[in-house]
Write an enzyme that holds these catalytic residues in place. Structure first.
Site, PDB file in Angstrom:
ATOM      1  N   ARG A  12       0.870  -1.178   0.000  1.00 27.69           N
ATOM      2  CA  ARG A  12       0.000   0.000   0.000  1.00 27.69           C
ATOM      3  C   ARG A  12       0.906   1.227   0.000  1.00 27.69           C
ATOM      4  NH1 ARG A  12      -2.747   2.905   4.426  1.00 27.69           N
ATOM      5  NH2 ARG A  12      -4.682   3.874   3.659  1.00 27.69           N
ATOM      6  N   ASN A  60      -7.166   8.075   2.587  1.00 32.41           N
ATOM      7  CA  ASN A  60      -6.660   7.514   3.830  1.00 32.41           C
ATOM      8  C   ASN A  60      -7.282   8.212   5.046  1.00 32.41           C
ATOM      9  OD1 ASN A  60      -4.576   6.076   5.547  1.00 32.41           O
ATOM     10  ND2 ASN A  60      -4.024   8.204   5.972  1.00 32.41           N
ATOM     11  N   GLU A  61      -7.815   7.423   5.982  1.00 30.95           N
ATOM     12  CA  GLU A  61      -8.312   7.918   7.276  1.00 30.95           C
ATOM     13  C   GLU A  61      -8.996   9.282   7.127  1.00 30.95           C
ATOM     14  OE1 GLU A  61      -5.120   7.752  10.117  1.00 30.95           O
ATOM     15  OE2 GLU A  61      -4.812   5.598   9.806  1.00 30.95           O
ATOM     16  N   HIS A  91      -8.470   0.449  10.038  1.00 29.26           N
ATOM     17  CA  HIS A  91      -7.123   0.528  10.596  1.00 29.26           C
ATOM     18  C   HIS A  91      -7.201   0.171  12.077  1.00 29.26           C
ATOM     19  CE1 HIS A  91      -5.748   3.452   7.169  1.00 29.26           C
ATOM     20  NE2 HIS A  91      -6.149   2.255   6.749  1.00 29.26           N
ATOM     21  N   TYR A 100      -5.577   0.035  15.413  1.00 35.60           N
ATOM     22  CA  TYR A 100      -4.558   0.468  16.365  1.00 35.60           C
ATOM     23  C   TYR A 100      -5.119   0.328  17.787  1.00 35.60           C
ATOM     24  CZ  TYR A 100      -1.814   2.152  12.382  1.00 35.60           C
ATOM     25  OH  TYR A 100      -1.077   2.233  11.222  1.00 35.60           O
ATOM     26  N   GLU A 148      -4.119  -1.036   7.885  1.00 33.87           N
ATOM     27  CA  GLU A 148      -2.996  -0.624   8.730  1.00 33.87           C
ATOM     28  C   GLU A 148      -3.174  -1.258  10.098  1.00 33.87           C
ATOM     29  OE1 GLU A 148      -2.177   3.527   9.217  1.00 33.87           O
ATOM     30  OE2 GLU A 148      -2.478   4.019   7.098  1.00 33.87           O
ATOM     31  N   TRP A 206       1.612  -1.460   9.039  1.00 33.60           N
ATOM     32  CA  TRP A 206       2.224  -0.130   8.954  1.00 33.60           C
ATOM     33  C   TRP A 206       3.508  -0.163   9.777  1.00 33.60           C
ATOM     34  CZ3 TRP A 206       1.048   4.115   6.099  1.00 33.60           C
ATOM     35  CH2 TRP A 206       1.841   5.239   6.348  1.00 33.60           C
TER      36      TRP A 206
END
Length: 335
Positions: free
Chosen positions: A77, A154-155, A221, A223, A250, A279
């Site tokens: 990516r 992205n985000e 993503h 996290y 990610e 990531w």
């Protein structure tokens, strides 16, 4: 002996002709979302196993794509800039990136990265601005449907930012389709990509149905909020049950805003054939250096995170298979 040699030559010729006749016809259909998974033009399942490369803020050495491939990844990516905080990544550069992905037998997930945290991050681009940028790349992207996934934005919002993710995402998909881009399209969740308020989670089916090509992939993503196996499963289960394609675009092993359960993420993705992209390869800013998989873009200097993602249980070496368009070899066997 001459008769035997002639016979063998004829046999090989016939076998070769038969092989050519069944060779998959990869064409404009490219990568497709089907039954909750990605498939290639010949119907073979494609499970993304790869890493992120922050190209627009740190391009790294010329060897970076080859190094990523050598780690066992089947995909990468690549972060592009639409021209807000950083100069726009030019069409020529994007063509070069696609060329590097293809030369190194990687599926290329291209993302507009400077939409990150819109509404919270100063100067972040909107989803609509990202689409404006994608349209400048139309000529570069056409006929790359078997090699490229378009990750729109992205985000695309910060935490608790009140934006119309549903409407903006539907409009973005429609604009790309109207422009003739038939690629698999990946859409990121809002709220720094982790979908804190389940906006993407609760409306994914609606967004998928709005795509006239029915070729949309959802990207969460994972996290800090995904710090237990239960939280990982609770979020992903809905997509699996509804047969909607979901990728963990990610994630990391540690994070300053919580401790993601990378073992659970990788195990769940391996169990259900979902894609994941860690990531990030290298080049993060000093405060996020712990997210680098290798130090200073030196492939031999793996960090703890790099060793975990590449060689650990359910990691790249163990689960990655090269895309069928390139031959479909199990990458673990090619070390």
């Amino acid at each position: 002996m001459l008769i035997r040699a002639a016979f063998l030559a004829l046999l090989l010729s016939l076998l070769g002709a038969a092989y050519v006749s069944v060779e998959p016809a990869y064409g404009a259909t490219g990568i497709k979302a089907t039954g909750g998974h990605l498939v290639e033009a010949n119907g073979e399942r494609l499970v993304l196993r790869g890493v992120n490369h922050g190209y627009y803020f740190n391009k790294g050495p010329a060897s970076v794509f080859a190094d990523i491939k050598a780690s066992g990844a089947n995909s990468v990516r690549v972060a592009l800039s639409s021209g807000t905080a950083f100069p726009a990544t030019s069409p020529a550069e994007v063509a070069g990136i696609i060329g590097q992905c293809r030369a190194n037998r990687l599926i290329c997930v291209l993302d507009v990265h400077d939409t990150m945290g819109y509404g919270t991050e100063p100067g972040a681009a909107t989803i609509a601005h990202a689409v404006d940028y994608w349209l400048t790349l139309r000529k570069v992207l056409l006929r790359q449907e078997s090699y490229v996934v378009i990750n729109i934005a992205n985000e695309p919002s910060g935490h608790a930012v009140n934006t119309d993710w549903i409407g903006d995402t539907k409009t973005a998909i429609q604009r790309l389709r109207t422009a003739g881009l038939l690629h698999a399209i990946m859409v990121d969740a809002p709220n720094w990509g982790n979908d804190s308020f389940n906006v993407m989670h609760d409306h994914a089916a609606e967004v998928f149905a709005s795509d006239p090509e029915h070729n949309t992939i959802f990207d969460v993503h994972m996290y800090g909020p995904f710090n237990t196996a239960q939280k990982v499963a609770d979020y992903l289960d809905t997509y699996v049950r509804q047969r909607l394609p979901i990728v963990v675009g990610e994630f990391s092993s540690i994070h300053q805003y919580g401790d993601p359960d990378e073992d659970a993420i990788m195990a769940y993705c391996a169990r259900y054939d979902l894609g994941y992209l860690g990531w990030a390869w290298s080049g993060n800013s000093p405060e996020y250096h712990y997210l680098d998989m290798v130090d200073g873009f030196k492939a031999a200097k793996r960090t703890d995170w790099g060793r975990r993602l590449i060689d650990g249980p359910n990691g790249l070496r163990q689960t990655s298979k090269e895309a069928g368009i390139y031959g479909g070899f199990w990458l673990a066997a090619r070390r």
